[in-house]
Design a protein around this motif. Structure first.
Motif, PDB file in Angstrom:
ATOM      1  N   GLU A 160      14.367   3.078   2.180  1.00 25.42           N
ATOM      2  CA  GLU A 160      13.419   2.246   1.455  1.00 25.42           C
ATOM      3  C   GLU A 160      12.473   3.075   0.567  1.00 25.42           C
ATOM      4  O   GLU A 160      11.544   2.533  -0.023  1.00 25.42           O
ATOM      5  CB  GLU A 160      12.615   1.408   2.457  1.00 25.42           C
ATOM      6  CG  GLU A 160      13.513   0.481   3.269  1.00 25.42           C
ATOM      7  CD  GLU A 160      12.751  -0.268   4.357  1.00 25.42           C
ATOM      8  OE1 GLU A 160      11.587   0.088   4.623  1.00 25.42           O
ATOM      9  OE2 GLU A 160      13.332  -1.204   4.934  1.00 25.42           O
ATOM     10  N   GLY A 161      12.740   4.355   0.475  1.00 27.62           N
ATOM     11  CA  GLY A 161      11.918   5.211  -0.375  1.00 27.62           C
ATOM     12  C   GLY A 161      11.384   6.416   0.360  1.00 27.62           C
ATOM     13  O   GLY A 161      11.214   6.393   1.576  1.00 27.62           O
ATOM     14  N   HIS A 162      11.146   7.478  -0.398  1.00 24.15           N
ATOM     15  CA  HIS A 162      10.592   8.707   0.179  1.00 24.15           C
ATOM     16  C   HIS A 162       9.868   9.467  -0.928  1.00 24.15           C
ATOM     17  O   HIS A 162      10.053   9.197  -2.124  1.00 24.15           O
ATOM     18  CB  HIS A 162      11.689   9.561   0.820  1.00 24.15           C
ATOM     19  CG  HIS A 162      12.887   9.773  -0.053  1.00 24.15           C
ATOM     20  ND1 HIS A 162      12.910  10.706  -1.082  1.00 24.15           N
ATOM     21  CD2 HIS A 162      14.103   9.163  -0.083  1.00 24.15           C
ATOM     22  CE1 HIS A 162      14.090  10.671  -1.676  1.00 24.15           C
ATOM     23  NE2 HIS A 162      14.823   9.737  -1.105  1.00 24.15           N
ATOM     24  N   PRO A 163       9.008  10.423  -0.578  1.00 23.99           N
ATOM     25  CA  PRO A 163       8.180  11.090  -1.588  1.00 23.99           C
ATOM     26  C   PRO A 163       8.961  11.788  -2.685  1.00 23.99           C
ATOM     27  O   PRO A 163       8.533  11.812  -3.843  1.00 23.99           O
ATOM     28  CB  PRO A 163       7.365  12.096  -0.761  1.00 23.99           C
ATOM     29  CG  PRO A 163       7.304  11.492   0.605  1.00 23.99           C
ATOM     30  CD  PRO A 163       8.629  10.815   0.799  1.00 23.99           C
ATOM     31  N   ASN A 164      10.104  12.379  -2.363  1.00 23.42           N
ATOM     32  CA  ASN A 164      10.867  13.085  -3.393  1.00 23.42           C
ATOM     33  C   ASN A 164      11.443  12.133  -4.428  1.00 23.42           C
ATOM     34  O   ASN A 164      11.477  12.447  -5.630  1.00 23.42           O
ATOM     35  CB  ASN A 164      11.982  13.905  -2.741  1.00 23.42           C
ATOM     36  CG  ASN A 164      11.449  15.014  -1.849  1.00 23.42           C
ATOM     37  OD1 ASN A 164      11.604  14.957  -0.634  1.00 23.42           O
ATOM     38  ND2 ASN A 164      10.794  15.996  -2.448  1.00 23.42           N
ATOM     39  N   ALA A 165      11.866  10.949  -3.989  1.00 16.55           N
ATOM     40  CA  ALA A 165      12.356   9.948  -4.940  1.00 16.55           C
ATOM     41  C   ALA A 165      11.222   9.438  -5.817  1.00 16.55           C
ATOM     42  O   ALA A 165      11.389   9.262  -7.030  1.00 16.55           O
ATOM     43  CB  ALA A 165      13.017   8.782  -4.201  1.00 16.55           C
ATOM     44  N   THR A 166      10.069   9.205  -5.212  1.00 16.98           N
ATOM     45  CA  THR A 166       8.922   8.731  -5.987  1.00 16.98           C
ATOM     46  C   THR A 166       8.552   9.731  -7.074  1.00 16.98           C
ATOM     47  O   THR A 166       8.271   9.357  -8.222  1.00 16.98           O
ATOM     48  CB  THR A 166       7.720   8.506  -5.054  1.00 16.98           C
ATOM     49  OG1 THR A 166       8.054   7.525  -4.068  1.00 16.98           O
ATOM     50  CG2 THR A 166       6.513   8.017  -5.836  1.00 16.98           C
ATOM     51  N   ALA A 167       8.580  11.010  -6.728  1.00 19.46           N
ATOM     52  CA  ALA A 167       8.182  12.045  -7.676  1.00 19.46           C
ATOM     53  C   ALA A 167       9.123  12.116  -8.865  1.00 19.46           C
ATOM     54  O   ALA A 167       8.689  12.105 -10.029  1.00 19.46           O
ATOM     55  CB  ALA A 167       8.117  13.398  -6.969  1.00 19.46           C
ATOM     56  N   GLU A 225       0.841  -1.191   0.000  1.00 14.14           N
ATOM     57  CA  GLU A 225       0.000   0.000   0.000  1.00 14.14           C
ATOM     58  C   GLU A 225       0.881   1.248   0.000  1.00 14.14           C
ATOM     59  O   GLU A 225       2.025   1.224   0.425  1.00 14.14           O
ATOM     60  CB  GLU A 225      -0.936   0.009   1.222  1.00 14.14           C
ATOM     61  CG  GLU A 225      -2.064  -1.006   1.129  1.00 14.14           C
ATOM     62  CD  GLU A 225      -3.109  -0.792   2.219  1.00 14.14           C
ATOM     63  OE1 GLU A 225      -3.073   0.288   2.859  1.00 14.14           O
ATOM     64  OE2 GLU A 225      -3.942  -1.691   2.417  1.00 14.14           O
ATOM     65  N   ALA A 226       0.333   2.350  -0.497  1.00 10.95           N
ATOM     66  CA  ALA A 226       1.086   3.598  -0.563  1.00 10.95           C
ATOM     67  C   ALA A 226       1.501   4.043   0.830  1.00 10.95           C
ATOM     68  O   ALA A 226       0.723   3.972   1.784  1.00 10.95           O
ATOM     69  CB  ALA A 226       0.243   4.678  -1.225  1.00 10.95           C
ATOM     70  N   GLY A 227       2.751   4.497   0.925  1.00 13.47           N
ATOM     71  CA  GLY A 227       3.246   4.982   2.201  1.00 13.47           C
ATOM     72  C   GLY A 227       4.749   4.808   2.305  1.00 13.47           C
ATOM     73  O   GLY A 227       5.378   4.170   1.450  1.00 13.47           O
ATOM     74  N   TYR A 228       5.314   5.336   3.372  1.00 12.87           N
ATOM     75  CA  TYR A 228       6.773   5.304   3.562  1.00 12.87           C
ATOM     76  C   TYR A 228       7.085   4.930   5.000  1.00 12.87           C
ATOM     77  O   TYR A 228       6.295   5.200   5.911  1.00 12.87           O
ATOM     78  CB  TYR A 228       7.380   6.673   3.225  1.00 12.87           C
ATOM     79  CG  TYR A 228       7.068   7.108   1.815  1.00 12.87           C
ATOM     80  CD1 TYR A 228       7.859   6.688   0.756  1.00 12.87           C
ATOM     81  CD2 TYR A 228       5.955   7.901   1.536  1.00 12.87           C
ATOM     82  CE1 TYR A 228       7.563   7.061  -0.546  1.00 12.87           C
ATOM     83  CE2 TYR A 228       5.654   8.281   0.246  1.00 12.87           C
ATOM     84  CZ  TYR A 228       6.463   7.849  -0.799  1.00 12.87           C
ATOM     85  OH  TYR A 228       6.161   8.207  -2.077  1.00 12.87           O
ATOM     86  N   THR A 229       8.233   4.301   5.186  1.00  9.67           N
ATOM     87  CA  THR A 229       8.630   3.868   6.517  1.00  9.67           C
ATOM     88  C   THR A 229       9.995   4.395   6.923  1.00  9.67           C
ATOM     89  O   THR A 229      10.183   4.912   8.013  1.00  9.67           O
ATOM     90  CB  THR A 229       8.667   2.329   6.584  1.00  9.67           C
ATOM     91  OG1 THR A 229       9.600   1.842   5.597  1.00  9.67           O
ATOM     92  CG2 THR A 229       7.293   1.732   6.321  1.00  9.67           C
ATOM     93  N   TYR A 230      10.964   4.270   6.008  1.00  8.46           N
ATOM     94  CA  TYR A 230      12.363   4.614   6.292  1.00  8.46           C
ATOM     95  C   TYR A 230      12.957   5.082   4.970  1.00  8.46           C
ATOM     96  O   TYR A 230      12.763   4.434   3.938  1.00  8.46           O
ATOM     97  CB  TYR A 230      13.091   3.370   6.814  1.00  8.46           C
ATOM     98  CG  TYR A 230      14.464   3.602   7.363  1.00  8.46           C
ATOM     99  CD1 TYR A 230      14.651   4.370   8.512  1.00  8.46           C
ATOM    100  CD2 TYR A 230      15.581   3.055   6.746  1.00  8.46           C
ATOM    101  CE1 TYR A 230      15.926   4.575   9.030  1.00  8.46           C
ATOM    102  CE2 TYR A 230      16.856   3.253   7.265  1.00  8.46           C
ATOM    103  CZ  TYR A 230      17.027   4.017   8.405  1.00  8.46           C
ATOM    104  OH  TYR A 230      18.283   4.225   8.909  1.00  8.46           O
TER     105      TYR A 230
END
Length: 386
Positions: free
Chosen positions: A48-55, A40-45
Motif C-alpha cells: 500500500e506504499g512505502h517511503p522509497n516509492a513516495t520519494a 494522514e502521513a504514514g505507512y502500514t503495509y
C-alpha cells in the motif's frame, strides 16, 4: 561497547535516503492506524506504499507537473493499470498500431479476454483514429514517439478528438520524457512511464509510474494498484531515485550523441535509412519540431541494406551490445523483429517499417568517437555478410 541506535538528527543524518525494506510498519494504537488509512502521513503495509516509492514518485511528479503519481512494478504494469482504471467489459479501446510490442499484445490478446474490444490506428494520421471511434470507445492509448519506429503521433489532433468524444487519452511518455514533452500540459488525461528506461538509467531497477492531473484520481488509481498488486519494490525505487538525480545530465549527453550517430549512420554505405526526429529527412520532422522543443532524444532507429544475415553480423561485431531494453547509461542495440515485436506478424511488422535489417539504438553517454567507431565497424561487417 555495544553501539546504540541514535535518533537525534544531530548525530549524523544519511546523505543518501535509507532503503526501507520492511514489508510492514508498526503503529502505536488503532486510532493511529485509522488516521493513516484516512489520509494522514504514514505507512502500514508496503503493498500500500512505502517511503522509497513516495520519494521517487515525487521526483517524477515534479518532472511531469502533477502530484500523487503512482509507482508500479514495471512499465507494463503502469500501462495495464492505466487501461484497467478506465475500461470495463463492453467498452472499446483504441491503440496506436506502433505501440511497444507488449502493449500491442495487451490490446490485441489480453483486453479482449476481459470483454473489452480493441482497434488499432495510425498515430500519424488522425483520420484513421476518427474512423475507428465507436459509441463505446472509452480510451485511446498512444506513444508520443513510437517504439521502435520513432514516428511522431499527432498529439494535438488526438487530444482534440478525445475531448470531443469524452474519451480518456492515455500517453506513454517513456521515449519522449518530460524534458521534451509533458502530455498533461497538452490535453492528455493520463501519462505513464517505464521508469526502467532512461529515468532509472542503469538497467538495474524495474519500475513504472502513472498519473493524471488530479490528486483524487491518482488516489483512485493507486487504490486499484494495491488491489491488483502492481506495487513497486522498495529496492528498485531506491535505485531509481539515484538514477533520477542524474537524469537530465544523462538525457542531454545521450541526446547529443544520438544526433551525431544518426548523422553518421545516414552517410554510411550499407545503411538503407535512418530515423531520428530532428533530422530533416524524418517523415514527421515538422511535427517533431513543433512538439519536442528541438529535442530529438536518445533513440535512433535505422535499417541495414541486408536481411537477417546482415543483422547477425552487425550485432555480433565487437562492441555491440544486443539487449531488448533502452535508456541505459551505455549504448545498446535492439532487433525488434526478434525481440519486442516477435509476436507481431511479419505483415504487420512490415506495415510499420520493421524488417529483418531494422535496429533500434538506445544511445548512451560514452565518448561519441568510440560509439561511431563501433558502428562503423559493425556496419562494415553487415555489408560483408550481405
Amino acid at each position: 561497547m555495544t553501539k546504540r541506535l541514535v535518533q537525534s538528527p544531530f548525530a549524523g543524518r544519511p546523505l543518501v535516503r535509507p532503503l526501507y525494506q520492511s514489508v510492514v510498519y508498526a503503529t502505536e494504537t488503532p486510532d493511529a492506524l485509522d488516521a493513516i488509512y484516512e489520509g494522514e502521513a504514514g505507512y502500514t503495509y508496503s503493498r500500500e506504499g512505502h517511503p522509497n516509492a513516495t520519494a521517487v514518485a515525487g521526483m517524477i511528479d515534479a518532472l511531469e507537473g502533477t502530484e500523487g503519481g503512482v509507482m508500479t512494478s514495471s512499465g507494463m504494469a503502469a500501462v495495464s493499470l492505466a487501461m484497467l482504471a478506465y475500461l470495463k467489459a463492453g467498452d472499446h479501446a483504441l491503440g496506436s498500431e506502433q505501440l511497444y510490442g507488449r502493449s500491442l499484445r495487451l490490446m490485441e490478446q489480453e483486453l479482449p479476454k476481459l470483454g473489452i474490444s480493441t482497434s488499432l490506428f495510425d498515430p500519424t494520421d488522425i483520420e484513421t483514429a476518427k474512423a475507428a471511434i465507436r459509441p463505446e470507445t472509452k480510451v485511446i492509448l498512444v506513444e508520443v514517439v513510437a517504439n521502435p519506429t520513432l514516428r511522431i503521433a499527432d498529439m494535438e489532433g488526438l487530444a482534440a478528438l478525445a475531448k470531443q468524444h469524452n474519451i480518456t487519452l492515455i500517453v506513454d511518455n517513456t521515449f519522449t520524457t518530460p524534458l521534451a514533452y509533458r502530455p498533461l500540459d497538452h490535453g492528455a488525461d493520463v501519462v505513464l512511464h517505464s521508469v526502467t528506461k532512461l529515468m532509472g538509467g542503469h538497467s538495474d531497477a524495474m519500475l513504472g509510474w502513472v498519473a493524471t492531473s488530479s490528486v483524487e484520481e491518482n488516489t483512485r488509481i493507486d487504490g486499484l494498484g494495491m488491489t491488483f498488486g502492481t506495487t513497486a519494490a522498495p529496492f528498485d525505487c531506491w535505485l531509481a531515485e539515484r538514477g533520477l538525480l542524474s537524469f537530465q545530465l544523462r538525457y542531454e549527453r545521450a541526446s547529443a550523441n544520438a544526433a551525431a550517430l544518426a548523422d553518421a549512420l545516414a552517410g554510411m554505405k550499407g545503411v538503407k535509412r535512418v530515423l531520428y526526429p530532428t533530422r530533416p529527412d524524418h517523415p514527421d520532422h515538422n511535427r517533431a519540431s513543433a512538439l519536442l522543443n528541438g529535442r530529438g532524444g536518445n533513440m535512433v532507429s535505422f535499417e541495414l541494406e541486408g536481411g537477417r544475415a546482415a543483422a547477425n553480423a552487425f550485432s555480433s561485431a565487437a562492441g555491440m551490445v544486443l539487449a531488448p531494453t533502452l535508456g541505459d547509461i551505455t549504448t545498446t542495440v535492439s532487433h525488434p523483429s526478434s525481440s519486442s515485436h516477435r509476436a507481431v506478424s511479419v505483415e504487420d511488422q512490415e506495415k510499420i517499417g520493421i524488417t529483418e535489417g531494422f535496429f533500434r539504438v538506445s544511445v548512451g553517454v560514452e565518448d561519441i568517437n568510440s560509439i561511431l567507431e563501433g558502428f562503423e565497424e559493425a556496419v562494415e561487417k553487415s555489408i560483408e555478410a550481405s
